[in-house]
Design an enzyme around this catalytic site. Structure first.
Site, PDB file in Angstrom:
ATOM      1  CB  CYS A 244      -0.977  -0.026   1.169  1.00  0.00           C
ATOM      2  SG  CYS A 244      -2.405   1.055   0.920  1.00  0.00           S
TER       3      CYS A 244
ATOM      4  CG  HIS B 182      -3.809  -3.645   3.436  1.00  0.00           C
ATOM      5  ND1 HIS B 182      -2.758  -3.217   4.224  1.00  0.00           N
ATOM      6  CD2 HIS B 182      -4.375  -2.527   2.928  1.00  0.00           C
ATOM      7  CE1 HIS B 182      -2.704  -1.902   4.206  1.00  0.00           C
ATOM      8  NE2 HIS B 182      -3.677  -1.452   3.426  1.00  0.00           N
TER       9      HIS B 182
ATOM     10  CD  GLU C 126      -1.657  -6.288   5.755  1.00  0.00           C
ATOM     11  OE1 GLU C 126      -1.794  -5.074   5.994  1.00  0.00           O
ATOM     12  OE2 GLU C 126      -1.262  -6.715   4.647  1.00  0.00           O
TER      13      GLU C 126
END
Length: 509
Positions: free
Chosen positions: A79, A167, A169
């Site tokens: 990002c 993202h 994660e």
């Protein structure tokens, strides 16, 4: 030395989650602020740059020193990290014309991409950015796109540098763990040998070397962190470890006696000290929650110092500090704003001339539990809900009295016991009751009452950084409320807290 991934924190709320996902792959990693990077040693196998609440176009946005990293070590920008790597090296980042938040799907994937290997077209990802990359520098190749984001992923040709504008994660990125595995294992070459067993073996060896024949003192709290710390150190240095369990007067009902017995059964070298009167006297008349915390901390240190001074030649103080304690005490722009004073992080008073050892300070809470399981600690202790260091003192809103402690201990005992009886305890990360500084009108029998209100709190979480309230069955809540009101003199109303963290905290003070 243990191989690792370095995570550069630019302030994203998801930075810790990146670390947790990498560790799920049995790869060790550490988080360091962008402006305080460690020395680059050979055991660092790769680098990840986190997201940020800042825009790369802001004057005060994080600026990274990457000369020693880019092109020399594998590098992944997430990002903000991807946007920084693009703009800083000749690309263009602009404010997005459409909101790029939430779910999206990868509609184009370069089949030759090492980062996206095994991820199919249509894979769902999670976007969270207001800026977007409009142009990439020369030598950059687009590896993935979504409907609204042309540059969802890129690769710098000729080096192991990648950027992604989503993202991986977060749970909503369905193949996020696969992407991280491609990066840390295939691209960085990590061997995935960081396991609870290897941590125990390495830490025991380190502790024996560091502590030698020195005497070590540890204040046990009954919680998971200090318990695992005690057992690990006991394995390393045996009776050189002296454990002290202090009753501060605001523990749960019967907790002092029960936990002390459990510790003795585990073979720990432990002494129980009942200082409840001393703590309650010191807390008399205090209502401010931060003053309560500091008072309990001060008296604990006084009691602990009295006991530690009776141990001959003690050199070290062991603490159950874990990794979130460390991270929360340092922000990317200096010391964090104080949300609450932390009982595990900070210096000792000058009169305690002890060196500090923190064998668990690289682990998250769930990792501490896995290490504890590998050490053979009973599930009953490992599965205990977290309990605040200041105990019931910060669950009694307002002034502390013996009567208020008695009331809350009884209420808490009914709530926690009922969770166990209904097999709900393990579905909850943390639970407790709060005694509110208000009274309400009630009717018991033919009499009008004016008594206290208690709030029940039960949350689900992984490490306490974020939490959501647990949807306990209405029938269960009704039964618990009825038991409390009928059995605990002084309470005539029970409420249930349905606030999440953020914006609310888990504790009320």
């Amino acid at each position: 030395m243990q191989e690792m991934i370095l995570i550069i924190d630019c302030g994203s709320q998801y930075t810790q989650l990146i670390a947790r996902r990498v560790r799920e792959l049995n790869v060790y990693c550490e988080i360091h602020p962008f402006n305080h990077l460690p020395e680059l040693t050979p055991h660092i196998k790769g680098v990840i740059i986190s997201g940020s609440p800042s825009s790369v176009r802001d004057e005060n946005a994080p600026r990274l020193e990457l000369d020693a990293i880019k092109g020399r070590l594998p590098l992944l920008g997430v990002c903000y990290g991807a946007q920084y790597l693009s703009q800083h090296f000749g690309g263009k980042v602009e404010a997005s014309e459409t909101r790029e938040f939430g779910r999206a799907n990868l509609l184009h994937i370069d089949s030759s991409s090492q980062l996206l290997k095994g991820i199919e077209v249509g894979s769902q990802v999670w976007m969270s950015h207001g800026d977007t990359i409009r142009e990439i520098p020369d030598g950059y190749a687009i590896e993935a796109s979504t409907r609204d984001v042309k540059v969802a992923a890129y690769h710098i040709q000729g080096e192991d540098t990648y950027g992604i504008q989503f993202h991986p994660e977060v749970y909503h990125s369905k193949d996020g763990l696969k992407l991280l595995q491609n990066y840390v294992v295939n691209i960085c070459g990590c061997s995935q040998d960081w396991t609870p067993a290897s941590f125990i073996e390495d830490t025991i060896a380190q502790m024996r070397k560091k502590l030698g024949k020195d005497q070590v003192v540890l204040g046990l709290s009954g919680g998971v962190d200090s318990t695992v710390t005690a057992v690990l150190l006991s394995e390393a240095i045996g009776d050189q470890l002296h454990c002290i369990f202090v009753n501060n007067g605001v523990l749960r009902k019967n907790e002092f006696e029960q936990v002390l017995d459990q510790y003795k059964e585990m073979g720990l070298n432990i002494k129980g000290v009942d200082s409840s009167e001393r703590f309650l006297n010191a807390l008399e008349g205090i209502s401010d929650p931060e003053v309560k915390r500091k008072t309990i901390g001060r008296v604990f240190i006084e009691v602990f110092d009295d006991e530690a001074s009776q141990i001959a030649d003690v050199e070290w103080l062991a603490q159950g500090t874990i990794y979130p304690d460390v991270i929360e005490s340092v922000s990317v722009k200096g010391p964090s704003a104080t949300i609450k004073s932390h009982h595990n992080v900070g210096g000792l008073p000058d009169f305690m001339k002890l060196k500090v050892v923190e064998p668990m300070n690289t682990l998250f809470k769930d990792e501490v539990r896995r290490v504890g399981k590998a050490l053979g600690i009973p599930d009953e202790l490992l599965g205990r809900h977290p309990f605040p260091g200041p105990g019931l003192a910060i669950r009694i809103l307002g002034e502390i009295t013996k009567e208020k402690v008695r009331i809350l201990q009884e209420v808490d005992h009914i709530f926690i016991s009922s969770l166990r009886e209904h097999n709900l305890y393990d579905d909850v990360w943390q639970a407790g009751a709060m005694l509110l500084p208000v009274q309400s009108v009630g009717v018991m029998g033919d009499e009008r009452t004016y008594e206290s209100v208690v709030a029940l709190r039960a949350v689900e979480s992984t490490d306490g950084m974020t939490a959501d309230w647990v949807h306990l069955p209405y029938e269960f809540l009704a039964e618990v409320s009825n038991k409390i009101i009928n059995r605990v003199k002084g309470v005539n109303r029970v409420v249930y807290d349905i606030s999440s963290k953020p914006p609310a905290t888990i504790e009320w003070e």
